[in-house]
Design a protein around this motif. Structure first.
Motif, PDB file in Angstrom:
ATOM      1  N   THR A 131      64.164  19.368  38.169  1.00  0.00           N
ATOM      2  CA  THR A 131      62.925  18.813  38.716  1.00  0.00           C
ATOM      3  C   THR A 131      61.852  19.883  38.836  1.00  0.00           C
ATOM      4  O   THR A 131      60.693  19.671  38.460  1.00  0.00           O
ATOM      5  N   ILE A 132      62.234  21.056  39.356  1.00  0.00           N
ATOM      6  CA  ILE A 132      61.280  22.155  39.496  1.00  0.00           C
ATOM      7  C   ILE A 132      60.756  22.582  38.129  1.00  0.00           C
ATOM      8  O   ILE A 132      59.556  22.838  37.946  1.00  0.00           O
ATOM      9  N   ARG A 158      63.073  15.486  47.227  1.00  0.00           N
ATOM     10  CA  ARG A 158      63.787  16.442  46.377  1.00  0.00           C
ATOM     11  C   ARG A 158      63.014  17.757  46.279  1.00  0.00           C
ATOM     12  O   ARG A 158      63.609  18.841  46.345  1.00  0.00           O
ATOM     13  N   LEU A 159      61.696  17.672  46.118  1.00  0.00           N
ATOM     14  CA  LEU A 159      60.882  18.884  46.056  1.00  0.00           C
ATOM     15  C   LEU A 159      60.941  19.645  47.377  1.00  0.00           C
ATOM     16  O   LEU A 159      61.019  20.874  47.391  1.00  0.00           O
ATOM     17  N   GLN A 166      75.728  31.255  40.330  1.00  0.00           N
ATOM     18  CA  GLN A 166      75.393  30.676  41.619  1.00  0.00           C
ATOM     19  C   GLN A 166      73.886  30.521  41.758  1.00  0.00           C
ATOM     20  O   GLN A 166      73.107  31.328  41.279  1.00  0.00           O
ATOM     21  N   THR A 167      73.462  29.487  42.467  1.00  0.00           N
ATOM     22  CA  THR A 167      72.053  29.205  42.629  1.00  0.00           C
ATOM     23  C   THR A 167      71.831  28.433  43.911  1.00  0.00           C
ATOM     24  O   THR A 167      72.683  27.633  44.309  1.00  0.00           O
ATOM     25  N   PRO A 168      70.724  28.646  44.599  1.00  0.00           N
ATOM     26  CA  PRO A 168      70.448  27.873  45.799  1.00  0.00           C
ATOM     27  C   PRO A 168      70.055  26.439  45.480  1.00  0.00           C
ATOM     28  O   PRO A 168      69.996  25.600  46.377  1.00  0.00           O
ATOM     29  N   LEU A 169      69.770  26.135  44.220  1.00  0.00           N
ATOM     30  CA  LEU A 169      69.361  24.794  43.817  1.00  0.00           C
ATOM     31  C   LEU A 169      70.520  24.043  43.171  1.00  0.00           C
ATOM     32  O   LEU A 169      71.344  24.636  42.486  1.00  0.00           O
ATOM     33  N   THR A 170      70.555  22.728  43.403  1.00  0.00           N
ATOM     34  CA  THR A 170      71.443  21.900  42.608  1.00  0.00           C
ATOM     35  C   THR A 170      70.849  21.790  41.209  1.00  0.00           C
ATOM     36  O   THR A 170      69.669  22.095  40.994  1.00  0.00           O
ATOM     37  N   GLU A 171      71.662  21.354  40.260  1.00  0.00           N
ATOM     38  CA  GLU A 171      71.165  21.231  38.891  1.00  0.00           C
ATOM     39  C   GLU A 171      70.001  20.248  38.812  1.00  0.00           C
ATOM     40  O   GLU A 171      69.016  20.483  38.111  1.00  0.00           O
ATOM     41  N   THR A 172      70.097  19.144  39.589  1.00  0.00           N
ATOM     42  CA  THR A 172      69.016  18.155  39.595  1.00  0.00           C
ATOM     43  C   THR A 172      67.735  18.756  40.145  1.00  0.00           C
ATOM     44  O   THR A 172      66.639  18.535  39.611  1.00  0.00           O
ATOM     45  N   GLN A 173      67.858  19.534  41.216  1.00  0.00           N
ATOM     46  CA  GLN A 173      66.681  20.174  41.798  1.00  0.00           C
ATOM     47  C   GLN A 173      66.054  21.157  40.822  1.00  0.00           C
ATOM     48  O   GLN A 173      64.825  21.221  40.681  1.00  0.00           O
ATOM     49  N   TYR A 174      66.899  21.916  40.142  1.00  0.00           N
ATOM     50  CA  TYR A 174      66.384  22.891  39.182  1.00  0.00           C
ATOM     51  C   TYR A 174      65.634  22.201  38.048  1.00  0.00           C
ATOM     52  O   TYR A 174      64.545  22.625  37.649  1.00  0.00           O
TER      53      TYR A 174
END
Length: 232
Positions: A173-174, A208-209, A163-171
């Motif tokens: 990107t970060i 997104r950021l 589980q993660t607070p980020l979506t895969e795309t957000q992760y």
């Protein structure tokens, strides 16, 4: 052994392709895809009217009703609120692509745990009784040309830690922003340069950021303060 499979499917094969074409910042999360009723879908974008018009014009979905607005106010790049909501909840009826996908998963003893999307693709997490069912399901996906890309396979014991607070795309990107020095002082790359590297618009990257930062801060300040593992 019970197995969790994470995969990506192009929107052109499941739905929302026309919406992604019209609204580059469009993102969604399906509230639930179990059963035969039309699911609730949370959507994100520049404004409600733009999202609703794009959905109405998209032949892959039918808008049953707009249920509610979110409470979050979008912010500009410097963090100032714009004064408009940026989440909207719709009840949608999906077309044949999603219906066949669900049928394939169900008939191979699987279940759809989560479904979300951004940047022209769906990201789904599926649960199966065993690896044989996974193989059978994947063969059917190939047979019907869903263009599935499996990103992770794990046992049920790994589900909680996935589980993660980020979506895969957000992760992703970060990670790219950190790799290129966007968070360094002084910055190693500008927002415009980072957007070009990721092949998305300046506006899409900024939003997104912002959502990524909000998700990470919310997770850190919640009662669940222990660090959370991030999907690869």
């Amino acid at each position: 052994m019970t197995t969790v499979v994470e995969l990506e499917v192009p929107a052109a094969r499941l739905g929302f392709a026309r919406t992604f074409d019209r609204v580059s910042t469009f993102e969604f999360q399906v509230g639930g895809m179990i059963g035969g009723s039309s699911p609730l879908v949370w959507t994100n974008g520049p404004d409600r009217e733009t999202i609703e018009q794009a959905l109405e014009a998209d032949p892959s979905v039918e808008v049953i009703t707009r249920v509610a607005d979110g409470d979050e106010e979008p912010a500009t790049e410097d963090g100032a609120a714009t004064g408009q909501n940026d989440q909207w909840l719709f009840r949608l009826e999906f077309g044949d692509g999603v219906k066949l996908f669900k049928q394939i998963v169900t008939e191979t003893d699987g279940a759809i745990l989560t479904a979300r999307g951004a940047d022209g693709r769906w990201m789904l997490k599926l649960l199966f009784d065993d690896r044989k069912s996974v193989s059978t399901c994947h063969e059917l996906f190939e047979q019907y040309e869903y263009q599935v890309a499996v990103t992770r396979i794990s046992g049920i014991d790994d589900l909680a830690s996935a589980q993660t607070p980020l979506t895969e795309t957000q992760y992703e990107t970060i990670c790219k922003a950190h790799e290129l020095g966007y968070f360094d002082v002084p910055r190693g790359v500008t927002l415009k340069e980072l957007a070009a590297e990721l092949d998305i618009s300046h506006q899409a990257l900024s939003e997104r950021l912002r959502r990524s930062h909000a998700a990470l801060v919310s997770a850190e300040l919640s009662e669940r303060t222990a660090p959370m593992a991030i999907d690869p």
